[in-house]
Scaffold this active site. Structure first.
Site, mmCIF file in Angstrom:
data_model
loop_
_atom_site.group_PDB
_atom_site.id
_atom_site.type_symbol
_atom_site.label_atom_id
_atom_site.label_comp_id
_atom_site.label_asym_id
_atom_site.label_seq_id
_atom_site.Cartn_x
_atom_site.Cartn_y
_atom_site.Cartn_z
ATOM 1 N N CYS A 108 0.822 -1.214 0.000
ATOM 2 C CA CYS A 108 0.000 0.000 0.000
ATOM 3 C C CYS A 108 0.856 1.264 0.000
ATOM 4 C CB CYS A 108 -0.955 0.004 1.186
ATOM 5 S SG CYS A 108 -0.131 -0.173 2.784
ATOM 6 N N ASN A 109 2.092 1.162 0.475
ATOM 7 C CA ASN A 109 2.937 2.351 0.587
ATOM 8 C C ASN A 109 4.096 2.408 -0.392
ATOM 9 O OD1 ASN A 109 1.771 3.997 2.574
ATOM 10 N ND2 ASN A 109 2.452 2.610 4.175
ATOM 11 N N ARG A 110 4.342 1.336 -1.119
ATOM 12 C CA ARG A 110 5.487 1.360 -2.033
ATOM 13 C C ARG A 110 5.385 0.297 -3.124
ATOM 14 N NH1 ARG A 110 10.048 1.865 0.534
ATOM 15 N NH2 ARG A 110 9.086 2.331 2.542
ATOM 16 N N GLU A 144 7.660 -0.519 11.640
ATOM 17 C CA GLU A 144 6.524 -1.453 11.581
ATOM 18 C C GLU A 144 6.987 -2.808 11.030
ATOM 19 O OE1 GLU A 144 4.829 -2.590 8.767
ATOM 20 O OE2 GLU A 144 5.605 -1.375 7.137
ATOM 21 N N GLN A 165 6.003 -8.732 4.012
ATOM 22 C CA GLN A 165 5.701 -8.414 2.618
ATOM 23 C C GLN A 165 6.932 -8.589 1.731
ATOM 24 O OE1 GLN A 165 4.310 -4.489 3.566
ATOM 25 N NE2 GLN A 165 2.157 -5.075 3.521
ATOM 26 N N GLU A 172 -3.426 -9.438 6.149
ATOM 27 C CA GLU A 172 -2.799 -9.183 7.451
ATOM 28 C C GLU A 172 -3.277 -7.863 8.053
ATOM 29 O OE1 GLU A 172 1.687 -9.043 9.436
ATOM 30 O OE2 GLU A 172 1.442 -8.836 7.278
ATOM 31 N N MET A 173 -3.434 -6.827 7.205
ATOM 32 C CA MET A 173 -3.834 -5.521 7.710
ATOM 33 C C MET A 173 -5.236 -5.563 8.325
ATOM 34 S SD MET A 173 -1.841 -2.856 7.632
ATOM 35 C CE MET A 173 -0.933 -2.844 6.112
ATOM 36 N N ILE A 174 -6.143 -6.236 7.645
ATOM 37 C CA ILE A 174 -7.510 -6.354 8.156
ATOM 38 C C ILE A 174 -7.534 -7.183 9.437
ATOM 39 C CG2 ILE A 174 -9.772 -7.395 7.698
ATOM 40 C CD1 ILE A 174 -9.387 -4.678 6.354
#
Length: 416
Positions: A51-53, A114, A120, A192-194
């Protein structure tokens, strides 16, 4: 000479609307790796897409790897170079080594330290391994990054404070709803985020939680852990009006929540407000949804302030982590220096085996037709010795006096 090169589009320069344009969905990643590996001069490659890269790691001997990788990224996503050029970061050799370690340890993350990024990165590595796009150098680079990340986690306190994107997502929702336990929460996705969001919401005593996912079995696994309800992705539109909080993180390539759906939900809710957080890349929620009254729509970029408020404890450990990375990289660079020697030794041993097998085959034939075993074996040993020592002897004779001492250091070991 081949080198390590990295092309990165990340949260530091690129806003979410750019990152989603260059993101790789899981179903297209294997083909993307194959296409990249097929480019002339690319010996090995790994693609990381979160989501960030989005980052492309290669071992290449192209004259201008940055140009090659930038063109590849633009072409595969059918966008112009002008659209992405301002947001490209490029690293090679020592800078690339430091960067991949910064990524693995979380020092380069939106949330400092984090741990999710390491998982990932490992997934990206295993995906490349399955696609057969790795070589020894890239294998060693990533194993080095993983071991460095483990050492940083072990030797520092950088991961102690509970700061993650999931944690900050829940903290942000508390700015809208003071008492989360009274709200109905819809979580879309089952990654994993959810799962982390569900964990934090459960700690906040949220009792009415719905998990929606394309594969309902994956939603059920999370639901069972936190006494939640699980539904298929096609069903979420029928319950979305019940949700006070919606957090979405799927791997969909196009938005799954549009303005019309939310307008309809608001009417059923009599315009009771909804907090919506889109932490997916590409985005799951159309940006136009944020134009509606009573909708509080946030993206992953909006989490930065919440993160900054909670990051103080980890910042103190950053310098220590960087010192560890520097020391670990010195070890890797030493390995890199002797890598050509390893390849030379491998080549020499392979050639020696060819010579041995050829002479051995000849000796075996002679033994079958003669009973003079001793002379044949002596002749075989003499021929093998002469052939193996011919080239090294020739090179030693041609070596200058200044470099002769380096050769002399190897000679005593032969006697062993």
């Amino acid at each position: 000479m081949s080198q390590i090169a990295i092309l990165s589009v990340n949260h530091q320069l690129a806003p979410v609307e750019v990152r989603e344009k260059v993101a790789f969905t899981p179903d297209k990643l294997t083909q993307a790796l194959s296409d990249l590996h097929g480019i002339y001069g690319i010996y090995a490659c790994i693609i990381l897409s979160t989501c960030n890269r989005v980052e492309i790691y290669v071992n290449s001997d192209n004259e201008n790897p940055k140009e090659v990788l930038s063109n590849y990224l633009a072409k595969i996503h059918n966008i112009t170079r002008d659209r992405i050029n301002p947001y490209l970061n490029y690293f090679e050799d020592n800078e690339a080594l430091t960067h991949v370690c910064n990524v693995a340890t979380g020092l380069d993350s939106l949330v400092l330290g984090e741990p999710q990024i390491l998982g990932q990165l490992k997934n990206a590595y295993h995906m490349a391994k399955e696609a057969k796009t790795l070589n020894k150098l890239l294998e060693k680079l990533f194993q080095h990054a993983f071991s460095t990340a483990k050492k940083v986690r072990t030797d520092t306190q950088i991961g102690v404070s509970p700061v993650s994107i999931a944690y900050c997502s829940v903290k942000l929702s508390e700015k809208i709803f003071e008492c989360l336990s009274e709200q109905t929460v819809l979580l879309i996705g089952a990654g994993e985020m959810i799962e982390l969001c569900a964990q934090y919401l459960n700690k906040k005593k949220v009792s009415n939680m719905i998990i929606a996912n394309r594969t309902i079995e994956n939603a059920q696994k999370i639901a069972n852990l936190y006494q939640a309800q699980s539904i298929g992705l096609k069903q979420f539109s029928s319950v979305i009006h019940k949700a006070d909080i919606i957090i979405s993180s799927t791997a969909a390539s196009v938005p799954i929540i549009g303005k019309g759906l939310i307008e309809s939900a608001l009417k059923k809710r009599k315009h009771k407000p909804i907090f919506m957080l889109d932490i997916a890349i590409p985005r799951d929620i159309e940006p136009e949804v944020g134009q509606l009254d009573d909708i509080y729509l946030y993206t992953i970029d909006d989490l930065e302030q919440v993160i900054n408020d909670n990051i103080g404890n980890r910042e103190k450990e950053k310098n220590l982590a960087q010192e560890i990375i520097i020391k670990q990289n010195q070890v890797f660079n030493q390995w890199l220096k002797v890598l050509p020697n390893e390849q030379l030794v491998r080549s020499y041993r392979s050639n020696a085996n060819l010579i041995k097998n050829k002479l051995l085959e000849k000796a075996i034939k002679q033994i079958k037709h003669s009973g003079d075993y001793e002379n044949i074996i002596r002749k075989f040993a003499d021929q093998l010795t002469n052939k193996l020592l011919h080239l090294p002897s020739k090179n030693i004779k041609q070596t200058s006096t200044d470099n002769l001492s380096q050769c002399e250091g190897c000679i005593p070991n032969i006697k062993k």
